[in-house]
Design an enzyme around this catalytic site. Sequence first.
Site, PDB file in Angstrom:
ATOM      1  N   GLY A  86      -3.715   4.581 -13.694  1.00 27.85           N
ATOM      2  CA  GLY A  86      -2.498   4.461 -14.491  1.00 27.85           C
ATOM      3  C   GLY A  86      -2.629   3.529 -15.680  1.00 27.85           C
ATOM      4  O   GLY A  86      -1.630   3.145 -16.284  1.00 27.85           O
TER       5      GLY A  86
ATOM      6  N   ASN B 213      -2.184  14.011  -7.449  1.00 27.42           N
ATOM      7  CA  ASN B 213      -1.338  13.088  -6.677  1.00 27.42           C
ATOM      8  C   ASN B 213      -0.102  12.765  -7.513  1.00 27.42           C
ATOM      9  O   ASN B 213      -0.204  12.048  -8.504  1.00 27.42           O
ATOM     10  CB  ASN B 213      -2.141  11.822  -6.360  1.00 27.42           C
ATOM     11  CG  ASN B 213      -1.303  10.736  -5.708  1.00 27.42           C
ATOM     12  OD1 ASN B 213      -0.160  10.990  -5.287  1.00 27.42           O
ATOM     13  ND2 ASN B 213      -1.850   9.540  -5.617  1.00 27.42           N
TER      14      ASN B 213
ATOM     15  N   GLU C  33     -11.579   5.542  -6.363  1.00 27.45           N
ATOM     16  CA  GLU C  33     -10.530   5.255  -7.334  1.00 27.45           C
ATOM     17  C   GLU C  33     -10.532   3.762  -7.664  1.00 27.45           C
ATOM     18  O   GLU C  33      -9.909   2.961  -6.947  1.00 27.45           O
ATOM     19  CB  GLU C  33      -9.161   5.643  -6.767  1.00 27.45           C
ATOM     20  CG  GLU C  33      -9.003   7.123  -6.534  1.00 27.45           C
ATOM     21  CD  GLU C  33      -7.554   7.575  -6.676  1.00 27.45           C
ATOM     22  OE1 GLU C  33      -7.317   8.510  -7.422  1.00 27.45           O
ATOM     23  OE2 GLU C  33      -6.670   6.951  -6.054  1.00 27.45           O
TER      24      GLU C  33
ATOM     25  N   SER D  99      -7.077   7.633 -14.347  1.00 29.98           N
ATOM     26  CA  SER D  99      -6.889   8.023 -15.760  1.00 29.98           C
ATOM     27  C   SER D  99      -7.687   9.263 -16.173  1.00 29.98           C
ATOM     28  O   SER D  99      -8.158   9.353 -17.307  1.00 29.98           O
ATOM     29  CB  SER D  99      -7.197   6.844 -16.684  1.00 29.98           C
ATOM     30  OG  SER D  99      -6.289   5.784 -16.427  1.00 29.98           O
TER      31      SER D  99
ATOM     32  N   GLU E 136      -2.502   2.342  -3.923  1.00 38.27           N
ATOM     33  CA  GLU E 136      -1.107   1.863  -4.006  1.00 38.27           C
ATOM     34  C   GLU E 136      -0.551   1.570  -2.611  1.00 38.27           C
ATOM     35  O   GLU E 136       0.319   0.713  -2.455  1.00 38.27           O
ATOM     36  CB  GLU E 136      -0.260   2.894  -4.769  1.00 38.27           C
ATOM     37  CG  GLU E 136      -0.535   2.779  -6.263  1.00 38.27           C
ATOM     38  CD  GLU E 136      -0.491   4.078  -7.032  1.00 38.27           C
ATOM     39  OE1 GLU E 136       0.154   5.042  -6.565  1.00 38.27           O
ATOM     40  OE2 GLU E 136      -1.118   4.135  -8.109  1.00 38.27           O
TER      41      GLU E 136
ATOM     42  N   HIS F  47      -4.738   5.379  -0.110  1.00 31.56           N
ATOM     43  CA  HIS F  47      -4.629   5.260  -1.572  1.00 31.56           C
ATOM     44  C   HIS F  47      -4.421   3.786  -1.935  1.00 31.56           C
ATOM     45  O   HIS F  47      -3.759   3.046  -1.207  1.00 31.56           O
ATOM     46  CB  HIS F  47      -3.468   6.114  -2.089  1.00 31.56           C
ATOM     47  CG  HIS F  47      -3.466   6.191  -3.585  1.00 31.56           C
ATOM     48  ND1 HIS F  47      -2.903   5.211  -4.369  1.00 31.56           N
ATOM     49  CD2 HIS F  47      -3.999   7.105  -4.434  1.00 31.56           C
ATOM     50  CE1 HIS F  47      -3.084   5.537  -5.646  1.00 31.56           C
ATOM     51  NE2 HIS F  47      -3.743   6.677  -5.717  1.00 31.56           N
TER      52      HIS F  47
ATOM     53  N   LYS G  82       2.441  10.984  -6.652  1.00 28.30           N
ATOM     54  CA  LYS G  82       3.044   9.671  -6.365  1.00 28.30           C
ATOM     55  C   LYS G  82       4.560   9.848  -6.171  1.00 28.30           C
ATOM     56  O   LYS G  82       4.972  10.835  -5.586  1.00 28.30           O
ATOM     57  CB  LYS G  82       2.669   8.681  -7.469  1.00 28.30           C
ATOM     58  CG  LYS G  82       1.151   8.706  -7.721  1.00 28.30           C
ATOM     59  CD  LYS G  82       0.633   7.609  -8.559  1.00 28.30           C
ATOM     60  CE  LYS G  82      -0.898   7.734  -8.642  1.00 28.30           C
ATOM     61  NZ  LYS G  82      -1.509   6.635  -9.347  1.00 28.30           N
TER      62      LYS G  82
HETATM   63  P1  13P Z   1      -3.802   8.179 -12.805  1.00 30.23           P
HETATM   64  O1  13P Z   1      -4.534   9.497 -13.040  1.00 30.23           O
HETATM   65  O2  13P Z   1      -2.367   8.233 -13.245  1.00 30.23           O
HETATM   66  O3  13P Z   1      -4.567   7.032 -13.355  1.00 30.23           O
HETATM   67  O4  13P Z   1      -3.747   7.987 -11.208  1.00 30.23           O
HETATM   68  C1  13P Z   1      -4.900   8.105 -10.468  1.00 30.23           C
HETATM   69  C2  13P Z   1      -4.548   8.099  -9.024  1.00 30.23           C
HETATM   70  O5  13P Z   1      -4.122   7.095  -8.487  1.00 30.23           O
HETATM   71  C3  13P Z   1      -4.689   9.353  -8.271  1.00 30.23           C
HETATM   72  O6  13P Z   1      -4.546   9.155  -6.909  1.00 30.23           O
END
Ligand code: 13P
Length: 246
Positions: free
Chosen positions: A169, A4, A163, A209, A92, A90, A6
């Site tokens: 992150g 992903n 997740e 992560s 976010e 997701h 983002k």
């Molecule tokens: P990170 O791997 O940067 O922690 O992000 C995970 C994520 O949100 C994947 O959709």
Amino acid sequence: MAGNWKMYKTPQETAAFFSSFNPMVVGTSNCDVVVFPPTISICSAAEATRSTQIAIGGQNIYWEKEGAFTGETSANMLCAAGATWVLIGHSERRHVVACENDSQVLKKAQAALAAGLKPIICMGEKLEDHKAGKTDEVLIKQFAGGVAGLTEEQFAQVVLAYEPVWAIGTGKVATPEIASASHKLMREEAAKRFGEEASQQVRILYGGSVKPENIAGLMNEVELDGALVGGASLDPESFAALVRGA
Ligand code: 13P
């Protein structure tokens, strides 16, 4: 193994990524590989992966086919741009940019399936819920309000992702034991609603992560069927290492 991106990578940066990445994973058949670029870069990604086994997905859709919905993209539009997958719900989108709720997650998943896109439906608890021991409660609620509204035929087409928001992150990966326990719970919810066989067949990815250094421990867990990777999917070498590690 899903990446992903983002809100990273222009169409030009996307083309450059795949010209490095494709030769690194050519012939790899141990897992499905799908990359989710920003909408603006989907055409570029689809073009750059045309004769490879790498699939492309969108990070979000709106549930209507078309209309006066400024800033939104329909499932059919993603398909036309070359996507075959889509991320739904997701964290976010749930907590940072859009306040998406479970019933919207369900509508989006249904719209994706109707257009022939394969959805990865994301769930996970926030830090305060994790600290308060409410992980199971949150996952059960998210499952009941979203995924449980699908038909059995629809459920057979989806992939789920766990997740935990506190691991996204932050560099704080969930331990394999914590991830495994949540996956098990999601599979139990799936068994109650869709039956034992369907619950064993659904793929559940872990996200938060994930890095080349921690993928092996996570993938050792039988409950984890793959990973949804953010930051470490932006670099061709680290994402290729993750694909090999799957
Ligand atoms: P990170 O791997 O940067 O922690 O992000 C995970 C994520 O949100 C994947 O959709």
